[in-house]
Design a protein around this motif. Structure first.
Motif, short mmCIF file in Angstrom:
data_model
loop_
_atom_site.label_atom_id
_atom_site.label_comp_id
_atom_site.label_asym_id
_atom_site.label_seq_id
_atom_site.Cartn_x
_atom_site.Cartn_y
_atom_site.Cartn_z
N ARG A 13 1.71 0.50 -5.91
CA ARG A 13 0.75 -0.60 -5.81
C ARG A 13 1.31 -1.86 -6.46
O ARG A 13 1.14 -2.98 -5.96
N GLU A 14 2.00 -1.69 -7.58
CA GLU A 14 2.61 -2.83 -8.26
C GLU A 14 3.71 -3.45 -7.40
O GLU A 14 3.85 -4.69 -7.37
N ARG A 15 4.48 -2.63 -6.72
CA ARG A 15 5.51 -3.15 -5.83
C ARG A 15 4.88 -3.95 -4.70
O ARG A 15 5.39 -5.01 -4.31
N CYS A 16 3.79 -3.43 -4.14
CA CYS A 16 3.12 -4.14 -3.06
C CYS A 16 2.57 -5.48 -3.55
O CYS A 16 2.69 -6.50 -2.86
N ALA A 24 -1.47 -0.59 1.11
CA ALA A 24 -0.34 0.09 1.75
C ALA A 24 -0.83 1.32 2.49
O ALA A 24 -1.70 2.05 1.99
N LEU A 25 -0.27 1.54 3.68
CA LEU A 25 -0.59 2.72 4.47
C LEU A 25 0.67 3.57 4.58
O LEU A 25 1.67 3.15 5.18
N VAL A 26 0.64 4.77 3.99
CA VAL A 26 1.80 5.66 3.95
C VAL A 26 1.58 6.76 4.98
O VAL A 26 0.57 7.47 4.93
N LEU A 128 6.23 -2.04 4.77
CA LEU A 128 6.42 -1.42 3.45
C LEU A 128 7.88 -1.07 3.21
O LEU A 128 8.32 -0.92 2.06
N GLY A 129 8.63 -0.93 4.30
CA GLY A 129 10.05 -0.60 4.17
C GLY A 129 10.27 0.76 3.53
O GLY A 129 9.49 1.69 3.70
#
Length: 368
Positions: A13-16, A24-26, A128-129
Protein backbone atom coordinates in the motif's frame (compact mmCIF):
# COMPACT_ATOMS: atom_id res chain seq x y z
CA UNK A 1 0.96 -15.33 10.23
CA UNK A 2 -1.91 -12.81 9.86
CA UNK A 3 0.34 -10.05 11.22
CA UNK A 4 3.01 -10.97 8.68
CA UNK A 5 0.54 -10.83 5.80
CA UNK A 6 -0.92 -7.55 7.07
CA UNK A 7 2.59 -6.08 7.19
CA UNK A 8 3.22 -7.18 3.61
CA UNK A 9 -0.01 -5.54 2.47
CA UNK A 10 0.98 -2.34 4.27
CA UNK A 11 4.29 -2.28 2.41
CA UNK A 12 2.51 -2.70 -0.91
CA UNK A 13 0.00 0.00 0.00
CA UNK A 14 2.89 2.34 0.78
CA UNK A 15 4.45 1.62 -2.60
CA UNK A 16 1.16 2.38 -4.32
CA UNK A 17 0.76 5.64 -2.39
CA UNK A 18 4.30 6.69 -3.35
CA UNK A 19 3.38 6.06 -6.99
CA UNK A 20 0.18 8.11 -6.62
CA UNK A 21 -2.25 5.18 -6.71
CA UNK A 22 -4.88 4.72 -4.01
CA UNK A 23 -5.81 1.06 -4.53
CA UNK A 24 -4.32 -2.12 -5.97
CA UNK A 25 -5.90 -5.20 -7.53
CA UNK A 26 -3.72 -8.32 -7.24
CA UNK A 27 -4.65 -11.22 -9.52
CA UNK A 28 -1.52 -13.41 -9.72
CA UNK A 29 -2.13 -16.44 -7.42
CA UNK A 30 1.37 -16.53 -5.88
CA UNK A 31 1.15 -12.81 -5.12
CA UNK A 32 -2.24 -13.25 -3.46
CA UNK A 33 -0.86 -16.13 -1.37
CA UNK A 34 2.07 -13.92 -0.32
CA UNK A 35 -0.20 -11.04 0.76
CA UNK A 36 -3.15 -12.93 2.22
CA UNK A 37 -1.87 -16.40 3.15
CA UNK A 38 -4.66 -18.02 1.13
CA UNK A 39 -5.33 -18.07 -2.59
CA UNK A 40 -8.18 -20.38 -3.60
CA UNK A 41 -8.61 -20.86 -7.36
CA UNK A 42 -10.06 -17.76 -9.00
CA UNK A 43 -9.38 -15.43 -6.07
CA UNK A 44 -8.27 -11.79 -6.37
CA UNK A 45 -7.14 -9.37 -3.67
CA UNK A 46 -8.17 -5.71 -3.52
CA UNK A 47 -6.21 -3.28 -1.35
CA UNK A 48 -7.81 0.12 -0.62
CA UNK A 49 -7.27 2.90 1.94
CA UNK A 50 -10.33 1.80 3.94
CA UNK A 51 -10.35 -1.97 3.67
CA UNK A 52 -8.66 -4.96 2.06
CA UNK A 53 -10.98 -7.44 0.35
CA UNK A 54 -10.43 -10.99 -0.85
CA UNK A 55 -12.91 -11.79 -3.63
CA UNK A 56 -13.23 -15.45 -4.60
CA UNK A 57 -15.67 -18.09 -5.86
CA UNK A 58 -17.23 -20.35 -3.30
CA UNK A 59 -14.30 -22.64 -2.39
CA UNK A 60 -14.55 -26.36 -2.83
CA UNK A 61 -12.43 -28.90 -1.04
CA UNK A 62 -9.31 -27.29 0.44
CA UNK A 63 -6.22 -28.85 -1.09
CA UNK A 64 -3.08 -29.52 0.99
CA UNK A 65 -0.85 -26.50 1.16
CA UNK A 66 -3.50 -23.98 0.10
CA UNK A 67 -3.20 -22.16 3.40
CA UNK A 68 -5.88 -20.98 5.82
CA UNK A 69 -8.69 -18.52 5.03
CA UNK A 70 -7.63 -15.17 6.56
CA UNK A 71 -9.57 -13.80 9.49
CA UNK A 72 -8.31 -10.23 9.11
CA UNK A 73 -9.65 -9.65 5.59
CA UNK A 74 -13.13 -8.92 4.34
CA UNK A 75 -14.17 -11.80 2.09
CA UNK A 76 -16.64 -11.49 -0.77
CA UNK A 77 -17.88 -14.67 -2.42
CA UNK A 78 -18.88 -14.50 -6.09
CA UNK A 79 -21.73 -16.97 -6.40
CA UNK A 80 -22.20 -16.76 -10.18
CA UNK A 81 -20.38 -19.65 -11.83
CA UNK A 82 -19.15 -17.55 -14.76
CA UNK A 83 -18.65 -14.36 -12.74
CA UNK A 84 -15.25 -12.63 -12.94
CA UNK A 85 -13.81 -12.03 -9.48
CA UNK A 86 -11.49 -9.29 -10.79
CA UNK A 87 -14.44 -7.36 -12.21
CA UNK A 88 -16.40 -7.86 -8.99
CA UNK A 89 -13.47 -6.54 -6.96
CA UNK A 90 -12.93 -3.55 -9.27
CA UNK A 91 -16.60 -2.68 -8.88
CA UNK A 92 -15.96 -2.13 -5.12
CA UNK A 93 -13.15 0.40 -5.56
CA UNK A 94 -15.25 3.55 -5.65
CA UNK A 95 -17.29 2.76 -2.56
CA UNK A 96 -14.10 1.99 -0.62
CA UNK A 97 -12.73 5.50 -1.05
CA UNK A 98 -10.23 5.12 -3.89
CA UNK A 99 -9.99 7.34 -6.95
CA UNK A 100 -7.36 5.26 -8.76
CA UNK A 101 -6.51 1.60 -9.18
CA UNK A 102 -3.27 -0.23 -10.04
CA UNK A 103 -3.62 -3.64 -11.70
CA UNK A 104 -1.16 -6.39 -12.58
CA UNK A 105 -1.12 -5.82 -16.33
CA UNK A 106 1.50 -8.53 -16.81
CA UNK A 107 -1.00 -11.08 -15.48
CA UNK A 108 -4.25 -9.84 -17.05
CA UNK A 109 -5.56 -10.75 -20.48
CA UNK A 110 -6.64 -7.87 -22.72
CA UNK A 111 -10.26 -8.97 -22.36
CA UNK A 112 -10.07 -8.99 -18.57
CA UNK A 113 -8.37 -5.58 -18.51
CA UNK A 114 -11.16 -4.18 -20.67
CA UNK A 115 -13.80 -5.70 -18.39
CA UNK A 116 -12.15 -4.06 -15.36
CA UNK A 117 -12.01 -0.73 -17.20
CA UNK A 118 -15.73 -0.95 -17.95
CA UNK A 119 -16.67 -0.94 -14.24
CA UNK A 120 -14.10 1.66 -13.14
CA UNK A 121 -15.07 4.55 -15.40
CA UNK A 122 -14.03 7.79 -13.78
CA UNK A 123 -11.14 6.10 -11.95
CA UNK A 124 -7.56 6.27 -13.15
CA UNK A 125 -6.12 2.84 -14.01
CA UNK A 126 -2.37 2.30 -13.60
CA UNK A 127 0.03 -0.63 -13.88
CA UNK A 128 1.10 -2.22 -10.60
CA UNK A 129 4.00 -3.81 -12.48
CA UNK A 130 6.20 -6.24 -10.58
CA UNK A 131 5.67 -4.53 -7.22
CA UNK A 132 4.57 -7.67 -5.37
CA UNK A 133 7.24 -9.82 -7.00
CA UNK A 134 9.85 -7.31 -5.80
CA UNK A 135 8.51 -7.59 -2.25
CA UNK A 136 8.68 -11.39 -2.50
CA UNK A 137 12.32 -11.41 -3.58
CA UNK A 138 13.91 -11.29 -0.09
CA UNK A 139 12.52 -14.01 2.17
CA UNK A 140 11.82 -13.67 5.89
CA UNK A 141 12.73 -16.28 8.51
CA UNK A 142 9.38 -18.09 8.26
CA UNK A 143 9.67 -18.41 4.50
CA UNK A 144 13.21 -19.74 4.69
CA UNK A 145 12.12 -22.21 7.39
CA UNK A 146 9.50 -23.58 4.98
CA UNK A 147 12.15 -23.87 2.27
CA UNK A 148 14.41 -25.80 4.64
CA UNK A 149 11.64 -28.30 5.33
CA UNK A 150 10.87 -28.59 1.61
CA UNK A 151 14.55 -29.31 0.98
CA UNK A 152 14.68 -31.91 3.74
CA UNK A 153 11.65 -33.69 2.28
CA UNK A 154 13.22 -33.63 -1.18
CA UNK A 155 16.51 -35.06 0.07
CA UNK A 156 14.67 -37.83 1.90
CA UNK A 157 12.68 -38.83 -1.18
CA UNK A 158 15.75 -38.87 -3.41
CA UNK A 159 17.83 -40.75 -0.83
CA UNK A 160 15.25 -43.54 -0.62
CA UNK A 161 15.15 -43.92 -4.38
CA UNK A 162 18.91 -44.41 -4.47
CA UNK A 163 18.56 -47.42 -2.21
CA UNK A 164 16.18 -49.23 -4.57
CA UNK A 165 16.79 -51.32 -7.69
CA UNK A 166 16.76 -49.06 -10.74
CA UNK A 167 17.79 -51.19 -13.73
CA UNK A 168 14.84 -52.05 -15.96
CA UNK A 169 12.50 -49.37 -14.58
CA UNK A 170 11.19 -46.60 -16.81
CA UNK A 171 11.82 -42.87 -16.44
CA UNK A 172 8.09 -42.32 -16.03
CA UNK A 173 7.79 -44.91 -13.27
CA UNK A 174 10.73 -43.45 -11.34
CA UNK A 175 9.29 -39.93 -11.61
CA UNK A 176 5.93 -41.09 -10.24
CA UNK A 177 7.64 -42.96 -7.40
CA UNK A 178 9.63 -39.88 -6.43
CA UNK A 179 6.47 -37.77 -6.31
CA UNK A 180 4.77 -40.39 -4.13
CA UNK A 181 7.74 -40.37 -1.76
CA UNK A 182 7.55 -36.56 -1.55
CA UNK A 183 3.94 -36.85 -0.40
CA UNK A 184 4.83 -39.66 2.03
CA UNK A 185 7.33 -37.35 3.74
CA UNK A 186 4.87 -34.48 4.16
CA UNK A 187 5.03 -32.45 0.97
CA UNK A 188 1.92 -30.67 -0.28
CA UNK A 189 2.95 -32.08 -3.63
CA UNK A 190 5.79 -31.77 -6.13
CA UNK A 191 7.19 -28.28 -6.62
CA UNK A 192 7.18 -28.95 -10.38
CA UNK A 193 6.85 -32.00 -12.65
CA UNK A 194 9.64 -34.38 -11.64
CA UNK A 195 12.28 -34.92 -14.33
CA UNK A 196 14.02 -38.25 -14.77
CA UNK A 197 16.33 -38.78 -17.75
CA UNK A 198 18.37 -41.89 -18.55
CA UNK A 199 21.04 -42.63 -21.13
CA UNK A 200 20.70 -40.15 -24.04
CA UNK A 201 18.08 -38.19 -22.09
CA UNK A 202 20.31 -37.56 -19.06
CA UNK A 203 21.34 -34.00 -18.32
CA UNK A 204 18.67 -32.51 -20.61
CA UNK A 205 16.84 -29.50 -19.19
CA UNK A 206 13.03 -29.74 -19.11
CA UNK A 207 13.08 -33.39 -20.21
CA UNK A 208 9.67 -35.05 -19.89
CA UNK A 209 10.04 -38.63 -18.56
CA UNK A 210 9.40 -41.34 -21.13
CA UNK A 211 8.99 -45.11 -21.15
CA UNK A 212 12.71 -45.60 -21.77
CA UNK A 213 14.06 -48.15 -19.31
CA UNK A 214 17.18 -47.70 -17.19
CA UNK A 215 20.10 -49.70 -18.57
CA UNK A 216 23.47 -50.66 -17.12
CA UNK A 217 26.10 -48.03 -17.81
CA UNK A 218 23.53 -45.22 -18.22
CA UNK A 219 23.83 -41.80 -16.76
CA UNK A 220 20.67 -41.21 -14.71
CA UNK A 221 19.70 -37.56 -14.08
CA UNK A 222 16.98 -36.70 -11.59
CA UNK A 223 15.51 -33.27 -10.84
CA UNK A 224 12.76 -32.93 -8.26
CA UNK A 225 11.47 -30.70 -5.52
CA UNK A 226 8.91 -30.61 -2.72
CA UNK A 227 6.27 -27.98 -2.12
CA UNK A 228 5.73 -27.30 1.59
CA UNK A 229 3.18 -24.72 2.75
CA UNK A 230 3.39 -23.23 -0.69
CA UNK A 231 7.20 -22.91 -0.78
CA UNK A 232 9.19 -24.80 -3.37
CA UNK A 233 12.76 -26.05 -3.61
CA UNK A 234 14.75 -27.95 -6.21
CA UNK A 235 17.52 -30.54 -6.28
CA UNK A 236 19.14 -32.28 -9.24
CA UNK A 237 21.70 -35.08 -9.31
CA UNK A 238 23.31 -37.36 -11.87
CA UNK A 239 24.41 -40.95 -11.21
CA UNK A 240 25.82 -43.90 -13.15
CA UNK A 241 23.82 -47.12 -13.25
CA UNK A 242 25.15 -50.56 -12.45
CA UNK A 243 28.84 -50.38 -13.26
CA UNK A 244 31.87 -48.24 -12.59
CA UNK A 245 31.60 -45.03 -14.64
CA UNK A 246 33.41 -44.80 -17.96
CA UNK A 247 36.30 -42.37 -18.38
CA UNK A 248 34.19 -39.90 -20.40
CA UNK A 249 31.47 -39.96 -17.71
CA UNK A 250 33.96 -39.19 -14.95
CA UNK A 251 35.53 -36.38 -16.98
CA UNK A 252 32.19 -34.77 -17.83
CA UNK A 253 30.86 -35.13 -14.30
CA UNK A 254 33.98 -33.51 -12.82
CA UNK A 255 33.63 -30.52 -15.14
CA UNK A 256 29.96 -29.93 -14.26
CA UNK A 257 30.73 -30.44 -10.57
CA UNK A 258 33.48 -27.81 -10.76
CA UNK A 259 31.12 -25.41 -12.58
CA UNK A 260 28.42 -25.89 -9.95
CA UNK A 261 30.88 -25.29 -7.15
CA UNK A 262 32.12 -22.11 -8.84
CA UNK A 263 28.53 -20.86 -9.11
CA UNK A 264 27.77 -21.67 -5.49
CA UNK A 265 30.93 -19.96 -4.25
CA UNK A 266 30.09 -16.83 -6.25
CA UNK A 267 26.82 -16.30 -4.36
CA UNK A 268 27.05 -13.26 -2.08
CA UNK A 269 25.05 -10.09 -1.40
CA UNK A 270 25.93 -7.39 -3.89
CA UNK A 271 27.24 -9.77 -6.57
CA UNK A 272 25.76 -9.23 -10.04
CA UNK A 273 23.45 -12.06 -11.10
CA UNK A 274 25.22 -12.36 -14.43
CA UNK A 275 28.55 -12.79 -12.61
CA UNK A 276 27.26 -15.92 -10.87
CA UNK A 277 26.28 -17.32 -14.24
CA UNK A 278 29.66 -16.33 -15.61
CA UNK A 279 31.56 -18.06 -12.81
CA UNK A 280 29.88 -21.38 -13.61
CA UNK A 281 29.81 -20.94 -17.38
CA UNK A 282 33.53 -20.16 -17.67
CA UNK A 283 34.36 -23.60 -16.30
CA UNK A 284 32.24 -25.28 -18.97
CA UNK A 285 33.64 -23.06 -21.71
CA UNK A 286 37.24 -23.84 -20.75
CA UNK A 287 36.40 -27.54 -21.06
CA UNK A 288 35.00 -26.97 -24.56
CA UNK A 289 31.34 -27.43 -23.61
CA UNK A 290 30.03 -23.93 -24.32
CA UNK A 291 27.50 -25.05 -26.95
CA UNK A 292 26.25 -28.00 -24.87
CA UNK A 293 25.75 -25.94 -21.69
CA UNK A 294 22.31 -24.98 -20.42
CA UNK A 295 21.08 -21.46 -21.11
CA UNK A 296 20.34 -20.73 -17.44
CA UNK A 297 22.64 -21.35 -14.47
CA UNK A 298 19.93 -20.76 -11.87
CA UNK A 299 16.89 -18.85 -10.67
CA UNK A 300 15.03 -17.80 -7.57
CA UNK A 301 12.61 -20.06 -5.69
CA UNK A 302 9.83 -19.45 -3.22
CA UNK A 303 6.07 -19.56 -3.77
CA UNK A 304 6.97 -20.30 -7.39
CA UNK A 305 9.78 -22.45 -8.72
CA UNK A 306 11.03 -19.94 -11.30
CA UNK A 307 11.13 -16.62 -9.49
CA UNK A 308 13.52 -13.72 -9.81
CA UNK A 309 16.45 -13.36 -9.73
CA UNK A 310 17.62 -15.06 -12.90
CA UNK A 311 21.21 -16.27 -13.12
CA UNK A 312 21.79 -15.93 -16.86
CA UNK A 313 24.34 -14.19 -19.09
CA UNK A 314 21.95 -11.28 -19.70
CA UNK A 315 20.55 -11.02 -16.17
CA UNK A 316 20.24 -7.55 -14.64
CA UNK A 317 20.55 -6.63 -10.98
CA UNK A 318 22.49 -7.86 -7.99
CA UNK A 319 21.85 -10.45 -5.31
CA UNK A 320 20.53 -9.58 -1.86
CA UNK A 321 20.94 -11.47 1.39
CA UNK A 322 18.16 -13.93 2.25
CA UNK A 323 17.33 -14.60 -1.39
CA UNK A 324 17.00 -18.34 -2.18
CA UNK A 325 18.28 -19.44 -5.58
CA UNK A 326 19.20 -22.57 -7.46
CA UNK A 327 22.62 -23.20 -8.97
CA UNK A 328 22.14 -25.83 -11.67
CA UNK A 329 24.68 -25.93 -14.49
CA UNK A 330 24.36 -28.80 -16.88
CA UNK A 331 25.78 -30.20 -20.10
CA UNK A 332 23.78 -32.31 -22.55
CA UNK A 333 24.95 -33.96 -25.79
CA UNK A 334 22.01 -35.00 -28.00
CA UNK A 335 22.00 -38.75 -28.52
CA UNK A 336 24.59 -39.35 -25.83
CA UNK A 337 23.39 -37.77 -22.60
CA UNK A 338 24.93 -35.52 -20.03
CA UNK A 339 25.16 -34.28 -16.47
CA UNK A 340 23.15 -31.86 -14.37
CA UNK A 341 23.86 -30.91 -10.75
CA UNK A 342 21.36 -28.67 -8.97
CA UNK A 343 21.11 -27.27 -5.45
CA UNK A 344 18.91 -24.76 -3.64
CA UNK A 345 20.80 -22.23 -1.52
CA UNK A 346 20.10 -19.03 0.40
CA UNK A 347 22.37 -16.06 -0.27
CA UNK A 348 24.18 -15.07 2.94
CA UNK A 349 27.07 -12.65 3.62
CA UNK A 350 30.50 -14.13 4.34
CA UNK A 351 30.19 -12.91 7.96
CA UNK A 352 27.28 -15.37 8.33
CA UNK A 353 29.20 -18.24 6.75
CA UNK A 354 28.42 -17.58 3.10
CA UNK A 355 25.64 -19.22 1.08
CA UNK A 356 23.43 -21.61 3.05
CA UNK A 357 23.06 -24.97 1.29
CA UNK A 358 19.53 -26.33 1.75
CA UNK A 359 19.74 -29.50 -0.37
CA UNK A 360 22.40 -31.85 0.97
CA UNK A 361 22.09 -35.08 -1.03
CA UNK A 362 25.61 -36.18 -1.91
CA UNK A 363 27.15 -34.83 -5.10
CA UNK A 364 29.63 -37.71 -5.34
CA UNK A 365 29.37 -39.61 -8.63
CA UNK A 366 27.73 -42.79 -7.38
CA UNK A 367 27.35 -46.06 -9.28
CA UNK A 368 23.89 -47.34 -8.35
Amino acid sequence: MSEVHASRRTRLRERCAAAGTAAALVTRPANIRYLAGWAPPGAVLLLTPRQDVLVHPRPGTVEPGEGTPPSDLRRVVVECVDGDTAVAAADLVGELGADSLAVEEHHLTVARHRAISSVTRGLRLADLGQAVEQLRLVKDDDEIACLRIAAEITDQALGELLESILVGRTERHLALELERRLADHGADGPAFPTCVGTGPNSGAARHVPTDRRVEEGDFLSVCLGACYRGYRCEVGRTFVIGTAPAAWQIELYDVVFEAQRAGREALAPGVACRDVDRAARQVLERAGHAEAAQACTGHGVGLEIGEDPRLTPSAMGKLDACVPVTVEPGVHFPGRGGVRIDDTLVVRPSADGGPELLTITTKELLAL
